[in-house]
Design a protein around this motif. Sequence first.
Motif, PDB file in Angstrom:
ATOM      1  N   ARG A   1      73.363  50.035  33.160  1.00  0.00           N
ATOM      2  CA  ARG A   1      73.214  48.582  33.252  1.00  0.00           C
ATOM      3  C   ARG A   1      74.465  47.398  32.910  1.00  0.00           C
ATOM      4  NH1 ARG A   1      69.247  50.845  29.578  1.00  0.00           N
ATOM      5  NH2 ARG A   1      67.240  50.340  29.932  1.00  0.00           N
ATOM      6  N   ASP A   2      75.421  47.964  32.225  1.00  0.00           N
ATOM      7  CA  ASP A   2      76.839  47.383  32.208  1.00  0.00           C
ATOM      8  C   ASP A   2      77.733  47.436  33.323  1.00  0.00           C
ATOM      9  OD1 ASP A   2      78.877  46.124  30.945  1.00  0.00           O
ATOM     10  OD2 ASP A   2      79.798  48.085  30.515  1.00  0.00           O
ATOM     11  N   ALA A   3      77.853  48.245  34.202  1.00  0.00           N
ATOM     12  CA  ALA A   3      78.338  48.796  35.381  1.00  0.00           C
ATOM     13  C   ALA A   3      77.349  47.269  36.368  1.00  0.00           C
ATOM     14  CB  ALA A   3      78.205  49.633  35.788  1.00  0.00           C
ATOM     15  N   LEU A   4      76.436  47.788  36.438  1.00  0.00           N
ATOM     16  CA  LEU A   4      75.131  47.356  37.615  1.00  0.00           C
ATOM     17  C   LEU A   4      75.811  45.588  37.110  1.00  0.00           C
ATOM     18  CD1 LEU A   4      72.167  48.720  37.765  1.00  0.00           C
ATOM     19  CD2 LEU A   4      74.041  48.628  39.210  1.00  0.00           C
ATOM     20  N   GLU A   5      76.075  44.646  35.702  1.00  0.00           N
ATOM     21  CA  GLU A   5      76.572  43.435  35.780  1.00  0.00           C
ATOM     22  C   GLU A   5      77.691  43.107  35.854  1.00  0.00           C
ATOM     23  OE1 GLU A   5      76.242  41.252  31.928  1.00  0.00           O
ATOM     24  OE2 GLU A   5      75.662  42.664  31.625  1.00  0.00           O
ATOM     25  N   ARG A   6      78.488  44.306  35.394  1.00  0.00           N
ATOM     26  CA  ARG A   6      79.577  43.616  36.417  1.00  0.00           C
ATOM     27  C   ARG A   6      80.297  43.993  37.289  1.00  0.00           C
ATOM     28  NH1 ARG A   6      84.291  45.224  31.921  1.00  0.00           N
ATOM     29  NH2 ARG A   6      83.251  46.267  30.414  1.00  0.00           N
ATOM     30  N   SER A   7      79.136  44.663  38.344  1.00  0.00           N
ATOM     31  CA  SER A   7      79.711  44.660  39.624  1.00  0.00           C
ATOM     32  C   SER A   7      78.412  43.361  40.151  1.00  0.00           C
ATOM     33  CB  SER A   7      78.512  45.683  40.741  1.00  0.00           C
ATOM     34  OG  SER A   7      78.412  45.854  42.105  1.00  0.00           O
ATOM     35  N   GLU A   8      77.701  42.568  39.635  1.00  0.00           N
ATOM     36  CA  GLU A   8      77.438  41.586  39.991  1.00  0.00           C
ATOM     37  C   GLU A   8      78.183  40.325  40.097  1.00  0.00           C
ATOM     38  OE1 GLU A   8      72.860  38.901  39.905  1.00  0.00           O
ATOM     39  OE2 GLU A   8      73.385  41.074  38.393  1.00  0.00           O
ATOM     40  N   ILE A   9      78.963  40.458  39.170  1.00  0.00           N
ATOM     41  CA  ILE A   9      79.664  38.983  38.324  1.00  0.00           C
ATOM     42  C   ILE A   9      80.806  38.694  39.239  1.00  0.00           C
ATOM     43  CG2 ILE A   9      81.767  38.967  36.938  1.00  0.00           C
ATOM     44  CD1 ILE A   9      79.591  39.551  34.351  1.00  0.00           C
ATOM     45  N   ALA A  10      80.858  40.723  39.786  1.00  0.00           N
ATOM     46  CA  ALA A  10      82.766  40.867  40.674  1.00  0.00           C
ATOM     47  C   ALA A  10      82.414  40.461  42.102  1.00  0.00           C
ATOM     48  CB  ALA A  10      82.982  42.337  41.097  1.00  0.00           C
ATOM     49  N   LEU A  11      80.634  40.623  42.757  1.00  0.00           N
ATOM     50  CA  LEU A  11      80.797  40.383  44.001  1.00  0.00           C
ATOM     51  C   LEU A  11      80.663  38.615  43.775  1.00  0.00           C
ATOM     52  CD1 LEU A  11      77.870  43.054  44.385  1.00  0.00           C
ATOM     53  CD2 LEU A  11      80.263  42.389  45.890  1.00  0.00           C
ATOM     54  N   GLY A  12      80.280  37.286  43.141  1.00  0.00           N
ATOM     55  CA  GLY A  12      79.720  36.421  42.672  1.00  0.00           C
ATOM     56  C   GLY A  12      81.043  35.756  42.835  1.00  0.00           C
ATOM     57  N   GLN A  13      82.198  36.002  41.556  1.00  0.00           N
ATOM     58  CA  GLN A  13      83.810  36.071  41.685  1.00  0.00           C
ATOM     59  C   GLN A  13      84.469  36.253  43.200  1.00  0.00           C
ATOM     60  OE1 GLN A  13      85.838  37.635  39.481  1.00  0.00           O
ATOM     61  NE2 GLN A  13      84.729  36.639  37.348  1.00  0.00           N
ATOM     62  N   GLU A  14      83.925  36.886  43.651  1.00  0.00           N
ATOM     63  CA  GLU A  14      84.213  37.092  45.175  1.00  0.00           C
ATOM     64  C   GLU A  14      83.943  36.669  46.234  1.00  0.00           C
ATOM     65  OE1 GLU A  14      86.569  39.198  48.481  1.00  0.00           O
ATOM     66  OE2 GLU A  14      87.099  39.413  46.167  1.00  0.00           O
ATOM     67  N   ALA A  15      82.668  35.629  46.179  1.00  0.00           N
ATOM     68  CA  ALA A  15      81.912  34.957  47.014  1.00  0.00           C
ATOM     69  C   ALA A  15      82.582  33.493  46.742  1.00  0.00           C
ATOM     70  CB  ALA A  15      80.170  34.799  47.076  1.00  0.00           C
ATOM     71  N   GLU A  16      82.361  33.207  45.593  1.00  0.00           N
ATOM     72  CA  GLU A  16      83.539  31.800  45.024  1.00  0.00           C
ATOM     73  C   GLU A  16      85.027  31.960  45.599  1.00  0.00           C
ATOM     74  OE1 GLU A  16      82.870  31.772  41.505  1.00  0.00           O
ATOM     75  OE2 GLU A  16      81.705  31.459  41.194  1.00  0.00           O
ATOM     76  N   ILE A  17      86.040  33.142  45.768  1.00  0.00           N
ATOM     77  CA  ILE A  17      86.510  32.788  46.309  1.00  0.00           C
ATOM     78  C   ILE A  17      86.801  32.972  48.137  1.00  0.00           C
ATOM     79  CG2 ILE A  17      88.708  34.273  47.591  1.00  0.00           C
ATOM     80  CD1 ILE A  17      89.317  33.400  43.893  1.00  0.00           C
ATOM     81  N   GLN A  18      85.958  33.592  48.873  1.00  0.00           N
ATOM     82  CA  GLN A  18      85.858  33.487  50.101  1.00  0.00           C
ATOM     83  C   GLN A  18      85.381  32.499  50.621  1.00  0.00           C
ATOM     84  OE1 GLN A  18      86.615  36.164  52.275  1.00  0.00           O
ATOM     85  NE2 GLN A  18      86.995  34.968  53.535  1.00  0.00           N
ATOM     86  N   GLU A  19      84.554  31.473  50.166  1.00  0.00           N
ATOM     87  CA  GLU A  19      84.125  30.376  50.127  1.00  0.00           C
ATOM     88  C   GLU A  19      85.717  28.719  50.160  1.00  0.00           C
ATOM     89  OE1 GLU A  19      81.145  26.272  49.280  1.00  0.00           O
ATOM     90  OE2 GLU A  19      80.623  28.534  47.619  1.00  0.00           O
ATOM     91  N   LEU A  20      85.967  29.463  48.981  1.00  0.00           N
ATOM     92  CA  LEU A  20      87.447  28.716  48.419  1.00  0.00           C
ATOM     93  C   LEU A  20      88.949  28.401  49.686  1.00  0.00           C
ATOM     94  CD1 LEU A  20      88.346  28.581  44.883  1.00  0.00           C
ATOM     95  CD2 LEU A  20      88.007  26.598  46.379  1.00  0.00           C
ATOM     96  N   ARG A  21      88.647  30.284  49.698  1.00  0.00           N
ATOM     97  CA  ARG A  21      89.075  30.606  51.747  1.00  0.00           C
ATOM     98  C   ARG A  21      88.918  30.188  52.391  1.00  0.00           C
ATOM     99  NH1 ARG A  21      89.519  37.360  50.215  1.00  0.00           N
ATOM    100  NH2 ARG A  21      91.531  36.971  48.629  1.00  0.00           N
ATOM    101  N   THR A  22      87.869  29.978  52.456  1.00  0.00           N
ATOM    102  CA  THR A  22      86.834  29.458  54.541  1.00  0.00           C
ATOM    103  C   THR A  22      88.076  28.087  53.878  1.00  0.00           C
ATOM    104  OG1 THR A  22      85.272  30.942  54.675  1.00  0.00           O
ATOM    105  CG2 THR A  22      85.011  28.564  55.674  1.00  0.00           C
ATOM    106  N   CYS A  23      87.358  27.089  53.354  1.00  0.00           N
ATOM    107  CA  CYS A  23      87.353  25.876  52.942  1.00  0.00           C
ATOM    108  C   CYS A  23      89.571  25.706  53.506  1.00  0.00           C
ATOM    109  CB  CYS A  23      87.091  25.173  51.701  1.00  0.00           C
ATOM    110  SG  CYS A  23      85.954  25.019  51.032  1.00  0.00           S
ATOM    111  N   TYR A  24      90.149  26.478  52.256  1.00  0.00           N
ATOM    112  CA  TYR A  24      91.755  26.283  53.081  1.00  0.00           C
ATOM    113  C   TYR A  24      91.791  26.307  54.299  1.00  0.00           C
ATOM    114  CZ  TYR A  24      96.807  27.930  51.873  1.00  0.00           C
ATOM    115  OH  TYR A  24      97.535  26.684  51.830  1.00  0.00           O
ATOM    116  N   ALA A  25      91.133  27.626  54.456  1.00  0.00           N
ATOM    117  CA  ALA A  25      92.161  27.866  56.001  1.00  0.00           C
ATOM    118  C   ALA A  25      91.465  26.680  56.861  1.00  0.00           C
ATOM    119  CB  ALA A  25      91.300  28.861  56.525  1.00  0.00           C
TER     120      ALA A  25
END
Length: 228
Positions: A122-146
Amino acid sequence: MSQVLSSTGRPPTVFVLDGDVSVRESLELLISFARVETFASGQEFLARPRVLAPSCLVLDVSLPDVNGLELQERVAADRFEMPIIFITGYGDIPMTVRAMKAGALEFMTKPFDDEALLCAIRDALERSEIALGQEAEIQELRTCYASLTSREREVMELVVSGLLNKQIGLKLGISEITVKAHRGKVMQKMKVDSLADLVKAAERLRVRSRTGAPAFAARPYPSKPGPR
């Protein structure tokens, strides 16, 4: 218990990789709150296409084709969002230390406590979801920056470094009015409403001052946030 959907709407998946069919079958029955996929060998698991959904890997150290610690290195390099929980019929301190230093979430010796394993999953799945959410945010920022022009990127880097419009104009050889225009475009394209938000976005993107450094830098694997 029925499967639980993540905040992304995608069901979390637990991958079980163990050479012992009885272990695979028992874990498939034990884990009732997520999808479970089982594999008998490392190559079989690696051939499975990556899916961007919350996930974790329950991994035996001893596999028929590859050492679990070696497989850990390959998974960590390619699947940042997938925490690893080691299970093994034997284990020593050097093995445990190596696995944990390489980022393993847990290292359990068989026979392990079922509830302890479920808590770790359960802990691992929660961490995984957090990681995916953060990566999605970073990817959106990269798209904006590009979407910024080269001049807008220069202005953005100087703005977040703390320079005033007049100072930026002198540094770039353009008028203060032109700086203001570029600054407005930067704010619009980066989808921020304040200088503070722009600075935060730049920090997340690792935008450097005008020293020739890369605009982006690798981010460490996110830790699970503590209680608020």
